[in-house]
Design an enzyme around this catalytic site. Structure first.
Site, PDB file in Angstrom:
ATOM      1  N   HIS A  22      -4.237  -3.809  -0.300  1.00  0.00           N
ATOM      2  CA  HIS A  22      -3.751  -2.422  -0.329  1.00  0.00           C
ATOM      3  C   HIS A  22      -3.350  -2.006   1.083  1.00  0.00           C
ATOM      4  O   HIS A  22      -4.001  -2.389   2.061  1.00  0.00           O
ATOM      5  CB  HIS A  22      -4.865  -1.506  -0.850  1.00  0.00           C
ATOM      6  CG  HIS A  22      -4.518  -0.056  -0.835  1.00  0.00           C
ATOM      7  ND1 HIS A  22      -5.105   0.841   0.040  1.00  0.00           N
ATOM      8  CD2 HIS A  22      -3.642   0.666  -1.582  1.00  0.00           C
ATOM      9  CE1 HIS A  22      -4.611   2.047  -0.182  1.00  0.00           C
ATOM     10  NE2 HIS A  22      -3.721   1.977  -1.158  1.00  0.00           N
ATOM     11  N   ASN A  23      -2.253  -1.235   1.202  1.00  0.00           N
ATOM     12  CA  ASN A  23      -1.783  -0.800   2.527  1.00  0.00           C
ATOM     13  C   ASN A  23      -1.779  -1.979   3.518  1.00  0.00           C
ATOM     14  O   ASN A  23      -2.299  -1.887   4.629  1.00  0.00           O
ATOM     15  CB  ASN A  23      -2.679   0.323   3.076  1.00  0.00           C
ATOM     16  CG  ASN A  23      -2.455   1.650   2.380  1.00  0.00           C
ATOM     17  OD1 ASN A  23      -1.507   1.802   1.614  1.00  0.00           O
ATOM     18  ND2 ASN A  23      -3.334   2.602   2.626  1.00  0.00           N
ATOM     19  N   GLU A  32       1.359  -5.003  -0.248  1.00  0.00           N
ATOM     20  CA  GLU A  32       1.980  -3.702  -0.501  1.00  0.00           C
ATOM     21  C   GLU A  32       2.929  -3.327   0.632  1.00  0.00           C
ATOM     22  O   GLU A  32       2.599  -3.498   1.811  1.00  0.00           O
ATOM     23  CB  GLU A  32       0.907  -2.619  -0.650  1.00  0.00           C
ATOM     24  CG  GLU A  32       1.497  -1.261  -1.005  1.00  0.00           C
ATOM     25  CD  GLU A  32       0.427  -0.201  -1.196  1.00  0.00           C
ATOM     26  OE1 GLU A  32       0.700   0.759  -1.924  1.00  0.00           O
ATOM     27  OE2 GLU A  32      -0.658  -0.323  -0.608  1.00  0.00           O
ATOM     28  N   ASP A  50       4.955   0.005   1.795  1.00  0.00           N
ATOM     29  CA  ASP A  50       5.136   1.445   1.632  1.00  0.00           C
ATOM     30  C   ASP A  50       6.412   1.830   2.375  1.00  0.00           C
ATOM     31  O   ASP A  50       6.407   1.973   3.603  1.00  0.00           O
ATOM     32  CB  ASP A  50       3.909   2.157   2.207  1.00  0.00           C
ATOM     33  CG  ASP A  50       3.779   3.582   1.711  1.00  0.00           C
ATOM     34  OD1 ASP A  50       4.766   4.107   1.191  1.00  0.00           O
ATOM     35  OD2 ASP A  50       2.691   4.161   1.859  1.00  0.00           O
ATOM     36  N   HIS A  65       2.385   4.570   6.481  1.00  0.00           N
ATOM     37  CA  HIS A  65       1.695   5.414   5.507  1.00  0.00           C
ATOM     38  C   HIS A  65       2.262   6.825   5.617  1.00  0.00           C
ATOM     39  O   HIS A  65       2.015   7.526   6.594  1.00  0.00           O
ATOM     40  CB  HIS A  65       0.182   5.390   5.767  1.00  0.00           C
ATOM     41  CG  HIS A  65      -0.625   5.805   4.579  1.00  0.00           C
ATOM     42  ND1 HIS A  65      -1.141   7.060   4.430  1.00  0.00           N
ATOM     43  CD2 HIS A  65      -0.992   5.120   3.466  1.00  0.00           C
ATOM     44  CE1 HIS A  65      -1.809   7.135   3.286  1.00  0.00           C
ATOM     45  NE2 HIS A  65      -1.736   5.971   2.677  1.00  0.00           N
ATOM     46  N   GLU A 102       6.189   0.376  -2.792  1.00  0.00           N
ATOM     47  CA  GLU A 102       5.987   1.805  -2.982  1.00  0.00           C
ATOM     48  C   GLU A 102       7.206   2.467  -2.355  1.00  0.00           C
ATOM     49  O   GLU A 102       7.301   2.605  -1.141  1.00  0.00           O
ATOM     50  CB  GLU A 102       4.679   2.262  -2.335  1.00  0.00           C
ATOM     51  CG  GLU A 102       4.330   3.695  -2.702  1.00  0.00           C
ATOM     52  CD  GLU A 102       2.926   4.082  -2.264  1.00  0.00           C
ATOM     53  OE1 GLU A 102       2.734   5.276  -1.972  1.00  0.00           O
ATOM     54  OE2 GLU A 102       2.057   3.207  -2.188  1.00  0.00           O
TER      55      GLU A 102
END
Length: 774
Positions: free
Chosen positions: A330-331, A360, A362, A375, A409
């Site tokens: 994640h991230n 991931e 983003d 983020h 994302e």
């Protein structure tokens, strides 16, 4: 980094004597590494100037060289007031040639590519970006550092112990006279994590000081070393089976392997171990094994707690993709917290090298038409999307050949989405999957084996997958979607977008790259069963997923028989902390994403889950989690094929060479061991030994534990060593986690890992394991 205090200037005669002793020390260390006469090692020992790069304006010359212990790099600035610093070769994760780091790409120009290289450290230590005076010199530095790292990695655990103890002795020898006074001996014991009172230190000293000279030298130091490293528990085990004139014959060893280790061994296996690990050639010729050879065997893969056959790919890799637990991050772009921590392509490299198979990205609009990753709505730094894809391409298949999922994302405008698609297409090339496998519409996922070396994009898609086999008229929407439909967004973000009624358009070029992992909203298990294709998957916040895993575990398992589920941490985890992945695995969820940048017990358990099967990042789910008619429920635990009730009998015998947690000279580890079982609720348990005061070098417990394990295929065993503290929380020393089904029975060493999951040199537990049907 550790600062070194300057020593008073020596006289000429003292300097000559010191230099001669330093050469002797270096020769001994070179011999231990097996690098006598090696040109690359000599290059490092001589050292040279390198330009250290911190920013576009901060580029300063530093002198780097390998110290005489052959395991520490030393560097000095060229200021008027010089300062020196060191770092251990064992702290280096990798040496990367060229401008591969974010810092070098940002702070140097392309023409100096060949002169640049980066030293990448384990853990959170910042990388060092360097530039040599020529391309040839840069290649020499990279090749030399990689060679010594490789040689240190090949040194067996016994040799590492000898190397470590020898260099601790050298540091304790304050006046460099190759002798140990009683005070120096006590200082040495402090260094290796043993606290002794003056009376015992004097007794030990007198026993070794055969010459009555008041110091130990030569054979006296060797005698002291033998006393120090003597292991009573090995004496007992070896003595019971060494029935051939004080040695262990092949027949004796076979008896040990069958009776104690519970192995299906043959006499040929015993001969193989003797030929492989016996150190004395004369004894080996007689097909006998000394106690030293026996101890060597116990430190090697055959003698460790992890079944060595499970280190390689041993599971069926031809099942559909969703039938596997998949190591997921994640991230992935973050190195630290998700409020103001740095984003770095190095974070992707580290995750991929740990076997992560789902990363991931983003994505947001950047300047100059180039999408960036960070983020959103925070102070985290930004990295270019194209640099990230390049890093992923370079390191995706270094650890595992099996497919990597790129979880997008997407917050970008249509224009920059097209740039994203262009970068992925041009950089990943034919490795990027852009159409379904086969000539007809698939009905289930392809297998990891079929997808070897391929990249899959997870994200929104404008059309059903069937559109790949028919006319464009099969599109199901107008190319836009509202943010509240995307389950991956944090709650506050969703609310903000919903209030604004904002819609994002999706570029066809990017949409068409989504094949087997189309993101859709979850509207319940029945809706998913009735209306969603196998390739349409949902992402779940941890709270929602945990609720489903407890209240509807069997329905969740059925859902995951046909589809993929991705779980991600709550937005409230601004410190990038992690949740417990075990309940989600118990419900059959495949993509249980964790913050790889955060060291914690949950990451230890995640590393243990994916330790086996060649560290491919894919672990085949048990058969009862791949069956549409399965009645398995990890909460109620009704009877079925999953019930294979076992009793684990475990003796924690001893530990060796535990590292100091507190580096203060007076701080010695008060060691205790905790054993944890992670699995279905009925199996979750933990027990711990008493603590051994002031001994981190060779504490001994001989403590027996018993655990009941009802569903062994889902259970993990975690060994944890801590430094006991009566006033505050215990300090972490080391741990090792592995699947219950990968335990080897008998007398086994457990190699310990640090907080970052990297091996602690020479540190082990010694245990005895017995697994019986309950």
């Amino acid at each position: 980094m550790q600062c070194i205090q300057r020593q008073p200037k020596r006289t000429r005669s003292e300097e000559l004597l010191h230099n001669e002793k330093s050469k002797k020390v270096t020769r001994l260390n070179v011999k231990l590494l097996g690098m006598e006469g090696d040109a690359d090692l000599q290059f490092l020992l001589v050292g040279g100037d390198l330009l250290k790069v911190k920013s576009s304006s901060w580029k300063k010359t530093r002198f780097y060289k390998l110290q005489e212990d052959c395991q520490t790099m030393w560097h000095e600035s060229k200021k008027i007031f010089k300062s020196t610093q060191t770092f251990s070769i064992e702290d280096i994760s990798a040496v990367r040639a060229g401008r591969q780091s974010d810092g070098l790409r940002k702070n140097t120009e392309e023409p100096v590519e060949g002169r640049c290289f980066s030293i990448i450290f384990k853990g959170r230590r910042k990388n060092v970006d360097l530039m040599a005076s020529s391309e040839e010199e840069a290649k020499q530095w990279v090749a030399s550092l990689e060679k010594i790292m490789s040689n240190m990695g090949n040194v067996n655990r016994r040799q590492k112990t000898e190397h470590w103890i020898f260099n601790c002795m050298r540091k304790a020898d304050k006046n460099s006279d190759a002798k140990l006074s009683q005070k120096e001996l006590k200082d040495f014991l402090h260094q290796i994590n043993i606290e002794v009172d003056d009376e015992y230190a004097e007794k030990l000293f007198q026993e070794c000081d055969k010459s009555n000279s008041g110091h130990l030298a030569g054979e006296e130091i060797e005698h002291f070393y033998n006393l120090l490293t003597h292991r009573q528990e090995i004496d007992t085990i070896y003595g019971e089976y060494a029935k051939t004139t004080g040695f262990m014959s092949a027949e004796n060893l076979l008896e040990f392997l069958i009776k104690e280790q519970r192995e299906d061994a043959t006499l040929a296996d015993a001969h193989r171990l003797i030929n492989k690990y016996e150190l004395d050639d004369e004894v080996k010729e007689k097909q006998l094994m000394t106690q030293d050879g026996f101890l060597m065997y116990l430190h090697m893969p055959e003698g460790l707690v992890l079944n060595p056959t499970h280190k390689a790919v041993h599971q069926d890799m031809s099942q559909p993709l969703n039938h596997y637990f998949i190591s997921s991050s994640h991230n992935t772009y973050l190195m630290e917290d998700q409020l103001k921590g740095p984003s770095n392509t190095e974070a992707y490299v580290r995750a991929l090298l740990k076997g992560c198979r789902c990363v991931e990205l983003d994505c947001w609009d950047g300047s100059d038409g180039e999408p960036v990753i960070y983020h959103g709505y925070t102070l985290t730094s930004k990295i270019l999307f194209k640099d990230t894809i390049k890093a992923i391409k370079e390191y995706a298949f270094k650890t595992s050949d099996y497919p990597v999922i790129l979880s997008l994302e997407n917050h970008c405008s249509v224009e920059q989405q097209r740039v994203m698609a262009q970068h992925m297409s041009s950089i990943l090339g034919s490795a990027l999957l852009i159409s379904p496998l086969g000539a007809q519409m698939p009905t289930h996922f392809p297998s990891p084996e079929e997808l070897k070396g391929r990249f899959l994009v997870k994200g929104k898609r404008l059309t059903k997958l069937e559109a790949c086999f028919g006319p464009e008229a099969t599109a199901v929407d107008d190319g836009s979607f509202t943010e509240e439909e995307d389950d991956e967004k944090e709650e506050e973000e969703e609310e903000k977008k919903a209030k604004e009624g904002e819609k994002l358009k999706l570029a066809k070029e990017l949409s068409d790259m989504v094949i087997y992992c189309k993101s859709v909203h979850f509207n319940g298990f029945q809706d998913a069963k009735d209306n969603l294709g196998f390739y349409e998957m949902s992402s779940f916040k941890e709270r929602k997923a945990m609720t489903l895993a407890v209240e509807s575990a069997n329905s969740y398992i059925h859902h995951n028989v046909d589809k993929l589920s991705r779980i991600y941490p709550a937005g409230s985890r601004t410190d990038s902390s992690n949740y417990n992945p075990v309940p989600l695995w118990n419900a059959g969820c495949q993509l249980v994403t964790l913050n790889f940048q955060t060291s914690c017990n949950h990451m230890d358990v995640n590393q243990g889950r994916f330790l086996t099967n060649g560290k491919t990042g894919y672990i085949l789910k048990p058969a009862y989690m791949r069956d549409r008619g399965s009645e398995f429920d990890p909460i109620t635990l009704s009877r079925g094929s999953w019930q294979q009730h076992k009793t684990l009998h475990l003796m924690i015998i001893s530990a060796q060479q535990l590292p100091k947690v507190n580096q203060k000279k007076t701080s010695i580890v008060d060691a205790l061991v905790r054993v944890e079982i992670h699995g279905v609720p009925a199996d979750t348990a933990e027990k711990e030994t008493p603590y051994i005061e002031n001994n981190g070098f060779n504490p001994m417990w001989n403590e027996n534990f018993k655990f009941d394990v009802h569903v062994p295929e889902l259970a993990l065993v975690r060994f944890v060593v801590e430094d006991y503290d009566s006033f505050t929380d215990n300090d972490f020393v080391g741990q090792f986690t592995l699947p219950f089904t990968s335990l080897q029975m008998g007398y086994r060493h457990v190699p310990l890992l640090n907080k970052e999951g990297d091996p602690l040199p020479s540190s082990n537990l010694f245990v005895h394991i017995m697994i019986m049907d309950a």
